[in-house]
Write a protein that holds these residues in place. Structure first.
Motif, PDB file in Angstrom:
ATOM      1  N   GLU A  84       0.855  -1.185   0.000  1.00 41.62           N
ATOM      2  CA  GLU A  84       0.000   0.000   0.000  1.00 41.62           C
ATOM      3  C   GLU A  84       0.894   1.239   0.000  1.00 41.62           C
ATOM      4  OE1 GLU A  84      -0.818   0.353   4.779  1.00 41.62           O
ATOM      5  OE2 GLU A  84      -1.798  -1.270   3.664  1.00 41.62           O
ATOM      6  N   PRO A  85       0.366   2.406  -0.329  1.00 41.64           N
ATOM      7  CA  PRO A  85       1.204   3.602  -0.385  1.00 41.64           C
ATOM      8  C   PRO A  85       1.887   3.903   0.942  1.00 41.64           C
ATOM      9  CG  PRO A  85      -0.894   4.003  -1.468  1.00 41.64           C
ATOM     10  CD  PRO A  85      -1.020   2.685  -0.787  1.00 41.64           C
ATOM     11  N   TRP A 175      -8.054   5.054  -0.279  1.00 40.15           N
ATOM     12  CA  TRP A 175      -7.224   4.396  -1.307  1.00 40.15           C
ATOM     13  C   TRP A 175      -7.808   3.035  -1.677  1.00 40.15           C
ATOM     14  CZ3 TRP A 175      -4.035  -0.085  -0.979  1.00 40.15           C
ATOM     15  CH2 TRP A 175      -3.181  -0.275  -2.085  1.00 40.15           C
ATOM     16  N   HIS A 176      -8.226   2.275  -0.671  1.00 38.88           N
ATOM     17  CA  HIS A 176      -8.837   0.973  -0.956  1.00 38.88           C
ATOM     18  C   HIS A 176     -10.137   1.147  -1.733  1.00 38.88           C
ATOM     19  CE1 HIS A 176      -6.203  -1.865   1.023  1.00 38.88           C
ATOM     20  NE2 HIS A 176      -6.166  -1.129   2.115  1.00 38.88           N
ATOM     21  N   ARG A 179      -9.667   1.724  -5.380  1.00 34.45           N
ATOM     22  CA  ARG A 179      -9.196   0.556  -6.127  1.00 34.45           C
ATOM     23  C   ARG A 179     -10.310  -0.429  -6.437  1.00 34.45           C
ATOM     24  NH1 ARG A 179      -3.859  -0.943  -6.009  1.00 34.45           N
ATOM     25  NH2 ARG A 179      -4.414  -3.120  -5.534  1.00 34.45           N
TER      26      ARG A 179
END
Length: 256
Positions: A84-85, A175-176, A179
């Motif tokens: 992950e980032p 972020w998840h 996606r």
């Protein structure tokens, strides 16, 4: 290593919370001229300093961390991985390896003092401008040749410092969410209109395995659920890509 992130060694890789760093052994290239990147020769073994209370220098034991063996004729590059980032700060002798500024325990964007993971997969050394890098190499502390000595005029810390910073809970959730697939699924008509290729496997010498008696009883989803499918849109033969199974030429044992 700094911060509150749990640090652990797993198979000679350093786990720093959201990031994993491995220390790759490589060739020490000449310091003059332009050279391509040398090959990697495997990972350096990592050991906890605290596991060597009788042999590690007292100043190392007081700082803790990990250590690795490296000859002065070798060089090192850092390999990164992150699911992950994350932002990874890298210091050499408490000098930021990205900005050249003194090490600080927080992120700044101008000038940037971190590398962004997983976009950046590795770091070969110090960016010296115009496409040149100075490799990470080992030199005696006190020689004046370290990055720390050349930048600060002193050689007190030495070594490599690493600090990984992950996303906040809110940013990670966003972020998840970004996606996750959006919109309706692609159907055959849309696939054909887009001109996307279809594939057919061809191998003249290949033979199918005998069908499984158990799997032969499995029916299609449409039959099982009683769903009527739309008429099939014929596939343009021009969009079918034939994949050969020939592969590379095999080497017969004893032919050499």
């Amino acid at each position: 290593m700094t911060g509150k992130t749990v640090v652990e060694i797993v198979q000679d890789q350093l786990g720093l919370g959201p990031a994993t760093v491995s220390f790759q052994r490589t060739l020490r290239i000449p310091e003059t001229g332009v050279h391509p990147l040398p090959p990697g020769l495997g990972e350096f073994p990592l050991r906890r300093v605290s596991d060597y209370p009788d042999t590690a220098p007292p100043e190392w034991l007081s700082r803790g961390g990990v250590m690795l063996p490296i000859y002065q004729r070798e060089a090192m590059w850092l390999s990164f991985d992150a699911p992950e980032p994350a932002a990874l700060q890298i210091g050499v002798g408490k000098v930021c390896a990205v900005s050249g500024l003194p090490w600080i325990d927080h992120l700044i964007g101008d000038p940037q003092n971190y590398v962004a993971l997983p976009e950046q997969p590795w770091l070969d050394g110090i960016n010296s401008g115009d496409g040149f890098i100075r490799q990470f190499v080992a030199v005696p502390l006190g020689s004046g040749a370290t990055v720390e000595g050349q930048v600060t005029g002193e050689e007190t810390h030495g070594g490599v410092q690493l600090r990984a910073v992950g996303l906040t809970e809110e940013a990670l959730a966003a972020w998840h969410a970004a996606r996750e697939p959006a919109g309706p699924p692609v159907d055959r008509d849309e696939y054909v209109r887009a001109g996307l290729p279809w594939f057919d496997y061809y191998d003249a010498d290949a033979k199918d395995l005998a069908p499984s008696k158990i799997l032969a009883k499995v029916t299609s989803v449409g039959e099982k659920l009683g769903v009527e499918e739309d008429p099939f849109v014929p596939v343009d033969p021009k969009t079918v890509v034939t994949i050969s199974g020939a592969g590379p030429t095999p080497v017969t044992d004893g032919s050499w």
